[in-house]
Design an enzyme around this catalytic site. Structure first.
Site, PDB file in Angstrom:
ATOM      1  N   GLU A 123       2.826 -13.667  -3.823  1.00  0.00           N
ATOM      2  CA  GLU A 123       2.734 -12.937  -2.567  1.00  0.00           C
ATOM      3  C   GLU A 123       1.775 -13.650  -1.620  1.00  0.00           C
ATOM      4  OE1 GLU A 123       1.220  -8.494  -1.483  1.00  0.00           O
ATOM      5  OE2 GLU A 123       2.874  -8.639  -2.906  1.00  0.00           O
ATOM      6  N   SER A 179      -2.779  -8.214  -4.121  1.00  0.00           N
ATOM      7  CA  SER A 179      -1.814  -8.495  -5.188  1.00  0.00           C
ATOM      8  C   SER A 179      -1.381  -9.953  -5.103  1.00  0.00           C
ATOM      9  CB  SER A 179      -0.596  -7.581  -5.067  1.00  0.00           C
ATOM     10  OG  SER A 179      -0.961  -6.235  -5.246  1.00  0.00           O
ATOM     11  N   ARG A 233       8.250  -7.067   1.426  1.00  0.00           N
ATOM     12  CA  ARG A 233       7.256  -8.103   1.733  1.00  0.00           C
ATOM     13  C   ARG A 233       7.831  -9.220   2.612  1.00  0.00           C
ATOM     14  NH1 ARG A 233       5.300  -4.228   0.452  1.00  0.00           N
ATOM     15  NH2 ARG A 233       3.782  -3.807  -1.195  1.00  0.00           N
TER      16      ARG A 233
END
Length: 304
Positions: free
Chosen positions: A299, A229, A179
């Site tokens: 995130e 998410s 990520r």
């Protein structure tokens, strides 16, 4: 919020052929469907125009926020300082460079890219089908799912740097990890990407895309606004599992809720504000840390 003089910048953007909107509600540009306004939203129609806009912002000391499809962000209820450079509509070119290489501009939606690969019998992007967001945003955060990540297929990324000049990064210089990419650190604006795929069987590619999309629909709360998410995967285990084990499914603060379908998602259940969502994120993070000894990292990026 700071007060800026946008008249000259607006006129410059119009001269460059950009689409310009004033006093824009950011809830209409994010998948969370929350957030205050921005004073000016500019949609560049070319990388040249984008570079000129960045240079003009630098010259006038006007801060800017770059936004793709708004799928991994939470905008403050107070809105955004400066202007928004909106990539998701203007930079939309997509083409084959050779039999297995696609060039795609940053504003193209991931689903459009996946379907383009399918149409050309190219395999390697099936994992991305159904991930909301633009190609630029997917590269920025090295989006991934079902065992695949953007780093697996991206070979070259084009950008506009902080001075408004064009450039590119390749190979290890992209600094892809879970990520993350180099673009989280360097502050450059992604404008396009080259992707290396493999020739495949069109029917098999389609079947895999359909299967993965079906899994998303079965497991994820796609019927509600969210940013995907909410937390990154911890070093050990899964964020959603820890949240569920803490009994937080269905937990609400204001109009925000931990999804009862998948605890890894915080959703805009009932006209939530961004503040509701932030408070619920903090509550979840504190609870999991207290009960499980696991620190969750968001995130979702908070923009103000």
């Amino acid at each position: 919020m700071m007060v800026i003089n946008i008249t000259e910048l607006k006129n410059k953007a119009l001269t460059l052929g950009c689409e310009v909107k004033e006093n824009v509600a950011m809830k209409d540009y994010t998948t969370f469907k929350t957030g205050g306004n921005c004073e000016l939203l500019i949609s560049p129609t070319s990388t040249d125009a984008l570079g000129e806009i960045v240079k003009e912002c630098n010259k006038k000391n006007i801060p800017y926020t770059v936004l793709g499809n708004g799928s991994n962000v939470l905008v403050s209820d107070d809105g955004l300082n400066g202007i928004v450079i909106y990539i998701a509509e203007g930079l939309s070119d997509i083409k084959l460079l050779n039999d297995t290489t696609i060039y795609c501009e940053a504003g193209v939606k991931l689903g459009t890219l996946c379907n383009f690969a399918l149409d050309n019998s190219l395999s390697g992007l099936e994992f991305a089908f159904g991930i909301p967001g633009s190609v630029g945003g997917a590269i920025f955060m090295n989006a991934g799912a079902y065992g695949g990540e953007m780093k697996d297929v991206v070979t070259k990324v084009y950008h506009i740097d902080k001075d408004g000049n064009e450039g590119c990064l390749i190979g290890d210089n992209l600094s892809f990890s879970y990520r993350k990419s180099a673009y989280e650190e360097n502050g450059y604006i992604i404008t396009g990407v080259e992707l290396s795929l493999q020739k495949g069987n069109k029917t098999e590619i389609k079947e895999k895309m359909t299967d993965l999309l079906g899994r998303r629909k079965d497991k994820q709360p796609l019927e509600y606004p969210s940013a995907g998410s909410t937390f990154k995967r911890p070093a050990v285990g899964f964020a959603g599992a820890f949240i569920e084990e803490c009994g937080l499914k269905g937990k609400q603060i204001g109009g925000a809720m931990v999804s009862e379908k998948h605890a890894g998602f915080i959703i805009n259940y009932d006209n939530a504000s961004s503040d509701d969502i932030l408070k619920l994120m903090d509550y979840v993070k504190e609870t999991v840390e207290k009960e499980k000894g696991v620190t969750l990292t968001p995130e979702v990026r908070f923009l103000r």
